[in-house]
Design a protein around this motif. Structure first.
Motif, PDB file in Angstrom:
ATOM      1  N   ILE A  51      -3.040  -3.787  -2.501  1.00  0.00           N
ATOM      2  CA  ILE A  51      -3.041  -5.042  -3.248  1.00  0.00           C
ATOM      3  C   ILE A  51      -2.428  -6.118  -2.371  1.00  0.00           C
ATOM      4  O   ILE A  51      -1.370  -5.902  -1.768  1.00  0.00           O
ATOM      5  N   ARG A 109       0.843  -1.184   0.000  1.00  0.00           N
ATOM      6  CA  ARG A 109       0.000   0.000   0.000  1.00  0.00           C
ATOM      7  C   ARG A 109       0.879   1.234   0.000  1.00  0.00           C
ATOM      8  O   ARG A 109       2.084   1.164   0.257  1.00  0.00           O
ATOM      9  N   LEU A 148      -7.632  -6.896  -4.434  1.00  0.00           N
ATOM     10  CA  LEU A 148      -7.530  -5.444  -4.471  1.00  0.00           C
ATOM     11  C   LEU A 148      -8.712  -4.877  -3.711  1.00  0.00           C
ATOM     12  O   LEU A 148      -9.871  -5.178  -4.015  1.00  0.00           O
TER      13      LEU A 148
END
Length: 381
Positions: free
Chosen positions: A158, A148, A168
């Protein structure tokens, strides 16, 4: 050594070898990796909307393959292959998109399954974050590794693990997806309502199902009741969905499930009237949708309402391309246009003079659409 003793020892050795081999095979079976999870295995229970895409089927379709073969780009950075060294989408086989029924606006989750390069994907995501001026942070999340942007909290992250899937999402919903795929929480597969509407529309390379909560249905009923007396038929909708099946022809099957038969039949009549009105609309015909809408068969079947239409691959491809180009048509031109020169007012004696476009109707004229004979919807399959 006597022959009988020797034969006994040989049989004992053979038995040991066979038993050991069988134990080894059973052990190998226990140690073999589990089957790759499906995308739906990571969608938590309680989803409002679930959409799935069968990417190999779409890639094999002449109507949709051109869009999946296009080089994907990252806005402001260039092509994905140039940034990451590979295209993660190229090896994917299945995608699922989910929107939770409970949650803040904008919450959603995306799950992708296929041949996953987990380390390469994390490195790619980190490059993208850095190229945009962010600070990538990689951390463990159950059996997943997640990346992130620590400088942009709340924008999603992700998560991926060896063998997949790719997740996601953001915040609590991403963690709910991890719990679902790792077996610590129920998945959407336990939802009877999503299963019912999925069966109603059938299998497809693309499918979407929507299930309303009791609160959402009550709110929908209140909003629809504001426009008139009594309960609107659409307020009886429990779930809805659509599926696109690919083959020599492309078949689209949409359905809604109602809480009673009478409102479902009334809703069908309203949709047929709306279809006929929209099919004759000039803007609809300019988009090439008029002929398609005229062929849509709408029929009620108890507490279910079905809408079906079939298109040729060429027709579907042209329609998808035309709809995809609308976004480009809406964007303003980069170069400002010169304003048209004002027209000189005609002389008094020229009022009856013929014009070059005398055969065209005046701007406010209503052009009646051409009516085509339609099959009986009530008897549609």
């Amino acid at each position: 050594m006597q022959t009988r003793t020797r034969d006994g020892l040989v049989l004992l050795l053979v038995g040991v070898l066979l038993g050991g081999g069988l134990a080894w095979l059973l052990g190998r079976r226990r140690e073999s990796p589990p089957a790759a999870p499906r995308a739906l295995d990571a969608v938590p229970a309680g989803a409002l909307l679930v959409a799935t895409l069968d990417l190999p089927a779409l890639r094999a379709s002449p109507a949709f393959a051109p869009f999946l073969r296009e080089e994907r780009e990252i806005p402001g950075l260039g092509k994905v292959r140039d940034v990451c060294g590979f295209d993660p989408v190229a090896a994917l086989t299945e995608v699922a998109i989910a929107i939770p029924a409970a949650g803040e606006g904008g919450d959603f989750g995306l799950v992708a399954a296929g041949a996953i390069q987990d380390q390469a994907l994390l490195a790619c995501a980190s490059k993208v974050i850095e190229a945009r001026g962010g600070k990538p942070v990689v951390a463990g999340l159950g059996g997943f590794r997640a990346v992130r942007d620590s400088s942009a909290e709340g924008r999603g992250e992700i998560a991926v693990r060896p063998g997949g899937p790719i997740l996601l999402g953001g915040g609590a919903y991403l963690r709910a997806m991890v719990d679902a795929v790792e077996g610590r929480a129920a998945t959407v597969g336990a939802s009877a309502a999503h299963d019912d509407i999925a069966r109603a529309v059938g299998e497809g390379a693309a499918r979407v199902t929507v299930v309303l909560t009791p609160e959402q249905r009550a709110e929908l009923g209140r909003e629809l009741a504001l426009g008139g007396a009594g309960r609107a038929p659409a307020a009886s909708i429990v779930a809805g969905g659509a599926a696109v099946a690919l083959g020599p022809e492309i078949a689209v099957h949409a359905a809604v499930l109602c809480d009673a038969e009478a409102p479902c039949a009334e809703l069908g009549a309203q949709l047929r009237a709306a279809r006929d009105a929209r099919a004759g609309d000039l803007a609809t015909r300019l988009l090439g949708l008029g002929g398609v809408l005229e062929r849509v068969a709408i029929a009620a079947d108890g507490k279910a309402l079905h809408a079906r239409v079939k298109l040729s691959a060429e027709e579907a491809g042209a329609l998808v391309e035309r709809l995809a180009s609308l976004r480009g048509l809406r964007q303003p031109s980069l170069a400002p246009r010169e304003p048209p020169a004002p027209a000189e007012p005609p002389a008094l004696g020229d009022a009856a003079a013929p014009r070059g476009d005398a055969g065209a109707p005046p701007p406010d004229a209503i052009i009646a659409p051409r009516q085509r004979p339609r099959p009986d919807d009530a008897g549609a399959p």
